[in-house]
Design a protein around this motif. Structure first.
Motif, PDB file in Angstrom:
ATOM      1  N   SER A  30       5.464  -8.378   7.501  1.00 39.38           N
ATOM      2  CA  SER A  30       4.848  -9.118   8.488  1.00 39.38           C
ATOM      3  C   SER A  30       4.293  -8.170   9.580  1.00 39.38           C
ATOM      4  CB  SER A  30       5.755 -10.068   9.233  1.00 39.38           C
ATOM      5  OG  SER A  30       6.507  -9.568  10.217  1.00 39.38           O
ATOM      6  N   ASN A  31       3.488  -8.695  10.727  1.00 43.54           N
ATOM      7  CA  ASN A  31       2.854  -7.841  11.683  1.00 43.54           C
ATOM      8  C   ASN A  31       3.752  -7.782  12.838  1.00 43.54           C
ATOM      9  OD1 ASN A  31       2.670 -10.299  13.030  1.00 43.54           O
ATOM     10  ND2 ASN A  31       0.504 -10.213  13.381  1.00 43.54           N
ATOM     11  N   LYS A  32       4.840  -8.328  12.662  1.00 40.89           N
ATOM     12  CA  LYS A  32       6.029  -8.049  13.747  1.00 40.89           C
ATOM     13  C   LYS A  32       6.433  -6.744  14.130  1.00 40.89           C
ATOM     14  CE  LYS A  32       9.973 -10.008  15.837  1.00 40.89           C
ATOM     15  NZ  LYS A  32      11.183 -10.966  15.560  1.00 40.89           N
ATOM     16  N   TYR A  33       6.535  -6.224  15.198  1.00 45.40           N
ATOM     17  CA  TYR A  33       6.791  -4.856  15.765  1.00 45.40           C
ATOM     18  C   TYR A  33       7.510  -4.809  17.072  1.00 45.40           C
ATOM     19  CZ  TYR A  33       6.448   0.050  16.685  1.00 45.40           C
ATOM     20  OH  TYR A  33       6.912   1.446  16.900  1.00 45.40           O
ATOM     21  N   GLY A  48      10.313  -0.290  17.736  1.00 46.27           N
ATOM     22  CA  GLY A  48       9.891   0.826  17.035  1.00 46.27           C
ATOM     23  C   GLY A  48      10.372   0.227  15.369  1.00 46.27           C
ATOM     24  N   LYS A  49      10.445  -0.927  15.047  1.00 37.09           N
ATOM     25  CA  LYS A  49      10.902  -1.540  14.162  1.00 37.09           C
ATOM     26  C   LYS A  49       9.870  -2.610  13.535  1.00 37.09           C
ATOM     27  CE  LYS A  49      15.893  -0.621  14.767  1.00 37.09           C
ATOM     28  NZ  LYS A  49      17.080  -0.950  14.464  1.00 37.09           N
ATOM     29  N   ARG A  50       9.459  -2.631  12.173  1.00 35.63           N
ATOM     30  CA  ARG A  50       8.524  -3.535  11.612  1.00 35.63           C
ATOM     31  C   ARG A  50       9.464  -4.531  10.665  1.00 35.63           C
ATOM     32  NH1 ARG A  50       3.539  -2.536  13.431  1.00 35.63           N
ATOM     33  NH2 ARG A  50       3.140  -0.435  13.522  1.00 35.63           N
ATOM     34  N   THR A  51       9.003  -5.839  10.808  1.00 33.54           N
ATOM     35  CA  THR A  51       9.852  -6.968  10.137  1.00 33.54           C
ATOM     36  C   THR A  51       9.249  -7.080   8.865  1.00 33.54           C
ATOM     37  OG1 THR A  51      10.369  -7.863  12.428  1.00 33.54           O
ATOM     38  CG2 THR A  51      10.627  -9.352  10.471  1.00 33.54           C
ATOM     39  N   ALA A  52      10.221  -7.436   7.853  1.00 33.36           N
ATOM     40  CA  ALA A  52       9.648  -7.744   6.637  1.00 33.36           C
ATOM     41  C   ALA A  52      10.757  -8.963   6.053  1.00 33.36           C
ATOM     42  CB  ALA A  52       9.882  -6.594   5.671  1.00 33.36           C
ATOM     43  N   ILE A  53      10.310  -9.572   5.165  1.00 33.39           N
ATOM     44  CA  ILE A  53      11.118 -10.718   4.581  1.00 33.39           C
ATOM     45  C   ILE A  53      11.304 -10.779   3.087  1.00 33.39           C
ATOM     46  CG2 ILE A  53      11.157 -13.247   4.153  1.00 33.39           C
ATOM     47  CD1 ILE A  53       9.767 -14.034   6.644  1.00 33.39           C
ATOM     48  N   THR A  86      15.991 -12.676   3.013  1.00 32.14           N
ATOM     49  CA  THR A  86      16.572 -12.028   4.021  1.00 32.14           C
ATOM     50  C   THR A  86      15.441 -11.349   5.052  1.00 32.14           C
ATOM     51  OG1 THR A  86      18.377 -11.320   2.587  1.00 32.14           O
ATOM     52  CG2 THR A  86      18.145  -9.814   4.432  1.00 32.14           C
ATOM     53  N   VAL A  87      15.873 -11.276   6.252  1.00 28.25           N
ATOM     54  CA  VAL A  87      14.745 -10.740   7.229  1.00 28.25           C
ATOM     55  C   VAL A  87      15.248  -9.479   7.659  1.00 28.25           C
ATOM     56  CG1 VAL A  87      13.710 -10.921   9.355  1.00 28.25           C
ATOM     57  CG2 VAL A  87      13.872 -13.076   7.970  1.00 28.25           C
TER      58      VAL A  87
END
Length: 141
Positions: free
Chosen positions: A105-108, A111-116, A122-123
């Motif tokens: 995802s574009n969430k930052y 210093g961490k990037r979010t993925a599903i 799981t996020v």
């Protein structure tokens, strides 16, 4: 009478031409190379997701490289936000083609990037942004 007829014709032409700009769409409908996943309240604008991954789990790319690949996919395509990615996950069967792996995802945050994970939902937050993660673009319409 002639003036009245002219006014009626002009009004009808105006109404007809406006209706093509206010076309109503539905979730899951194909449009502009993607599939509609979000709509506004009157169904005229929303978000589409690409039918294919732009980056697969078999390619090692930093997050920034994935962004570049998506930017090069075409005008207006971008990385999905977390809400859009959640919607993609919930519609993954009907959209099709997703790997059972993590999608950016574009969430930052901090210093961490979010993925599903599209296999189990799981996020996860990844440090640094470099990994074998998938990316699929979205576009507003």
């Amino acid at each position: 009478m002639k003036k009245l007829l002219t006014v009626l014709v002009i009004s009808l032409v105006g109404l007809t031409s406006c209706s093509k700009y206010n076309k109503s769409y539905s979730i899951g409908q194909e449009l502009n190379g993607g599939i509609i996943i979000k709509l506004n309240s009157n169904g005229t604008h929303g978000v589409i997701v690409s039918k294919v991954d732009q980056v697969t789990m078999f390619e090692y790319h930093h997050y920034e490289e994935s962004l570049t690949i998506i930017d090069n996919y075409g005008s207006g395509w971008r990385m999905p936000n977390e809400d859009e990615l959640n919607t993609m996950y919930s519609m993954r069967s009907s959209i099709g083609g997703f790997k059972s792996w993590y999608y950016w995802s574009n969430k930052y945050v901090n210093g961490k990037r979010t993925a599903i994970h599209f296999g189990n939902g799981t996020v996860t937050e990844f440090c640094g942004g470099g990994s074998y993660l998938c990316s699929r673009a979205v576009k507003d319409f």
